[in-house]
Scaffold this active site. Structure first.
Site, mmCIF file in Angstrom:
data_model
loop_
_atom_site.group_PDB
_atom_site.id
_atom_site.type_symbol
_atom_site.label_atom_id
_atom_site.label_comp_id
_atom_site.label_asym_id
_atom_site.label_seq_id
_atom_site.Cartn_x
_atom_site.Cartn_y
_atom_site.Cartn_z
ATOM 1 N N CYS A 384 11.229 15.835 18.036
ATOM 2 C CA CYS A 384 12.537 16.288 18.482
ATOM 3 C C CYS A 384 12.340 17.321 19.575
ATOM 4 O O CYS A 384 11.226 17.551 20.040
ATOM 5 C CB CYS A 384 13.365 16.846 17.325
ATOM 6 S SG CYS A 384 12.715 18.376 16.610
ATOM 7 N N HIS A 554 -6.508 -18.144 -8.906
ATOM 8 C CA HIS A 554 -7.863 -18.481 -9.355
ATOM 9 C C HIS A 554 -8.076 -17.853 -10.726
ATOM 10 O O HIS A 554 -7.253 -17.062 -11.199
ATOM 11 C CB HIS A 554 -8.912 -17.981 -8.360
ATOM 12 C CG HIS A 554 -8.804 -16.516 -8.068
ATOM 13 N ND1 HIS A 554 -7.902 -16.027 -7.156
ATOM 14 C CD2 HIS A 554 -9.464 -15.445 -8.569
ATOM 15 C CE1 HIS A 554 -8.009 -14.710 -7.094
ATOM 16 N NE2 HIS A 554 -8.942 -14.334 -7.959
#
EC number: 2.7.1.197
Length: 635
Positions: A384, A554
């Site tokens: 900012c 798996h």
């Protein structure tokens, strides 16, 4: 105001405030000493009151001069700037705050030009001699010039400004300043106005009168608080819900930027803050209010801390009056407004963000110069104007989301735009400040927002960062996830055949999809029947969803003895099967694997390589040709 002019004004104002803001602690120290120990203070002390004069005459201007010189010319610029400022101080009979803002940068500029001129021309061994004597000689010359010219000139200018201020005060015209101050605040010029203009004038007036009204013209939290209260009572949607928290941050924390989006989403409210500001200044003028030193940040706590003895009623009345007028005007504007859709602050914020992006030919998700590739992002800075309140809060929100997402390799900090480092990867700024940020670090990616607490934008960005990280980690993730399923004893290559490909499948759950893949592995003679349950058990531990519509189920490490030979089955689910906890974790390609060694690596490598091309994934998910699958995976 054109974009270039606005950026130049912001940059100049930021430069002025950058000379003051790093030294705010010294101003506050001087203000407290003044409020306590001068004859009209809370604890009058003739001995300690002797600190007041030297601090305002020498310490504060020298700090400003040093900081200004350092901003232009680095450390050497700061030293020469301080020397030059000393000439201004001695050459005038009043505190030289305006003079120090000229002398400091002038000293830094001159030494910087000299250093550039002699760069590469100094013989080896003479560097220190030249550096020290050049700073001393240039500083001496500038100090003399400042003593003879700048000091007297600034003194005359200060007297002219003081006369103008006195005229405005005497004729009750000072409240008109709010017509310019309040809209300028919305353009993020609040720090430049407060510390670049009002603080120097206020310090001089405070030294003469014991307090100054200038410290409360911009810092008065009343106008912004009135707008937020109006949203709390008359707003709609998330704007109403978030206004309460914003009010606390604004009023107690002093972060005025928090209410700017609430005004930007309904520009008519600028009238409310202008009238509120004018009311506050008028009240201060009538009741003779003011502060002894700048209130930074502009919270009610800082205002009360800097209020001198006898001015509490005036200052509190000014804040309440400004708040009341701003609230009433905002309420009237809300009641007469027929644009209901603008009541949602997140919608308004997103709409402005998207419109800005689209006006520049970019997609809404790529405001600024953000590309689709966030894989290299490691350093994010929310920036900012001052690098303090608003950006710090925004960085805090984003940092928590990034940490919760497990992105430990990405840092999120906040900074002033002028202090953005060259190694930053992604910069997030308010839309009115983005072009400045892009000029400061053009090599970085930039995102614009209109509300530093825009949780939706931060959530979207975090999701994109997670997706990018997942994309990078896919191959590693596959390999790591399968380490418990094979050993590296053989080097035979496994070839994926047409019998291992199943297209056009449908499944209601991931368990159903995993079971089908396991059953095909059994039918192919790759595993024993018990391996199917091991695949389901493995899925319960952690999801085998990899992202990009692919899952690789798996078995567990305990089931490796159930593997007869390496096998891979490719199962296509065009309609998708949800594998993860999130709604978008839907797999259209389910690759069942059984392996005792690394024979399956060729197929896995082909799959992970395919992840680099979204069109390949799409073709694999929709094709009805087994030959096309084989061609794509065997590239």
């Amino acid at each position: 105001m054109s974009s270039d002019i606005k950026i130049k004004v912001q940059s100049f104002g930021r430069f002025l405030s950058n000379m003051v803001m790093p030294n705010i602690g010294a101003f506050i120290a001087w203000g407290i000493i003044t409020a306590l120990f001068i004859p009209t203070g809370w604890l009058p002390n003739e001995t300690l009151a002797k600190l007041v004069g030297p601090m305002i005459t020498y310490l504060l201007p020298l700090l400003i001069g040093y900081t200004g010189g350092k901003l232009v010319g680095g450390e050497r610029g700061g030293v020469v700037g301080a020397i030059t400022t000393m000439g201004v101080i001695v050459g005038a009979d009043m505190p030289m705050f305006l003079g120090s803002m000229i002398a400091g940068p002038l000293g830094g500029y001159c030494i910087k030009k000299f250093d550039n001129w002699v760069d590469g021309k100094i013989k080896s061994g003479f560097e220190m001699l030249v550096n020290n004597f050049s700073a001393g000689i240039i500083g001496m010359i500038l100090a003399i010039l400042a003593f003879l010219g700048i000091g007297p000139a600034v003194e005359v200018l200060s007297k002219i400004l003081a006369a103008g201020v006195n005229f405005m005060v005497a004729h009750d015209m000072l409240p008109l300043a709010s017509i310019f101050v309040e809209p300028a605040k919305i353009l993020f010029l609040n720090n430049a106005i407060n510390h670049g203009i009002f603080s120097p004038l206020g310090i001089q007036q405070s030294h003469e009168l014991g307090k100054s009204i200038f410290f409360l013209i911009e810092a008065n939290p009343g106008p912004g608080m009135g707008v937020l209260l109006a949203y709390m009572f008359f707003g709609r949607g998330s704007a109403k819900q978030s206004a309460g928290g914003a009010a606390i941050i604004h009023f107690l924390g002093g972060i005025h930027e928090i209410y700017f989006p609430y005004v930007l989403m309904n520009p008519r409210l600028i009238l409310a803050v202008i009238l509120g500001g004018m009311t506050g200044v008028f009240t201060l003028t009538i009741l003779n209010g003011g502060l002894v030193s700048p209130a930074s940040p502009g919270s009610i706590l800082a205002v009360l801390a800097m209020t001198p003895k006898g001015a509490y009623f005036a200052n509190i009345a000014a804040i309440i009056a400004a708040m009341a007028v701003s609230f009433v005007v905002s309420a009237v504007l809300f009641k007469t407004s027929k644009v209901k859709e603008r009541s949602d602050i997140e919608a308004a914020t997103r709409r402005m963000h998207d419109m800005k992006a689209e006006s520049k030919g970019a997609s809404p998700l790529a405001a600024g110069n953000v590309t689709n590739d966030l894989s290299h992002v490691r350093k994010i800075i929310v920036a900012c104007d001052a690098g303090m309140g608003s950006s710090a809060m925004g960085a805090g929100v984003l940092r928590k989301k990034v940490q919760d997402a497990g992105l430990s390799n990405i840092s999120v900090t906040n900074s002033a735009i002028n202090n953005l480092p060259p190694d930053v990867d992604l910069v997030i700024t308010h839309r009115d400040l983005t072009e400045r940020a892009m000029r400061q670090v053009p090599q970085a990616q930039h995102i614009s927002l209109t509300n530093f607490l825009d949780s939706g934008l931060y959530t979207s960005l975090t999701e994109r960062l997670v997706a990018a990280q997942r994309h990078i980690d896919n191959e590693v993730k596959v390999t790591d996830s399968l380490k418990d399923s094979f050993d590296d004893t053989n080097n035979n290559l496994f070839q994926l055949g047409a019998d291992n490909i199943f297209l056009g499948r449908k499944a209601a759950t991931k368990e159903e999809a995993n079971s089908f893949a396991g059953e095909q592995l059994v039918k192919g003679g790759y595993v024993e029947p018990e391996y199917v349950q091991a695949m389901l058990d493995r899925e319960k531990l952690t999801s085998t969803y990899l992202g990009e519509s692919i899952a690789v189920p798996h078995g567990t490490i305990e089931a490796k003895d159930r593997v007869l030979k390496t096998g891979v089955v490719f199962c296509q689910y065009p309609e998708g099967v949800r594998f993860g906890e999130e709604e978008d974790e839907v797999a259209r390609l389910v690759i069942g694997i059984a392996a005792r060694n690394n024979e399956h690596i060729q197929v896995i490598t082909s799959l992970t390589n395919a992840l680099d091309d979204e069109t390949v994934i799409e073709r694999l998910a929709k094709t009805t040709s087994v030959d096309e699958v084989l061609a794509l995976l065997n590239k």
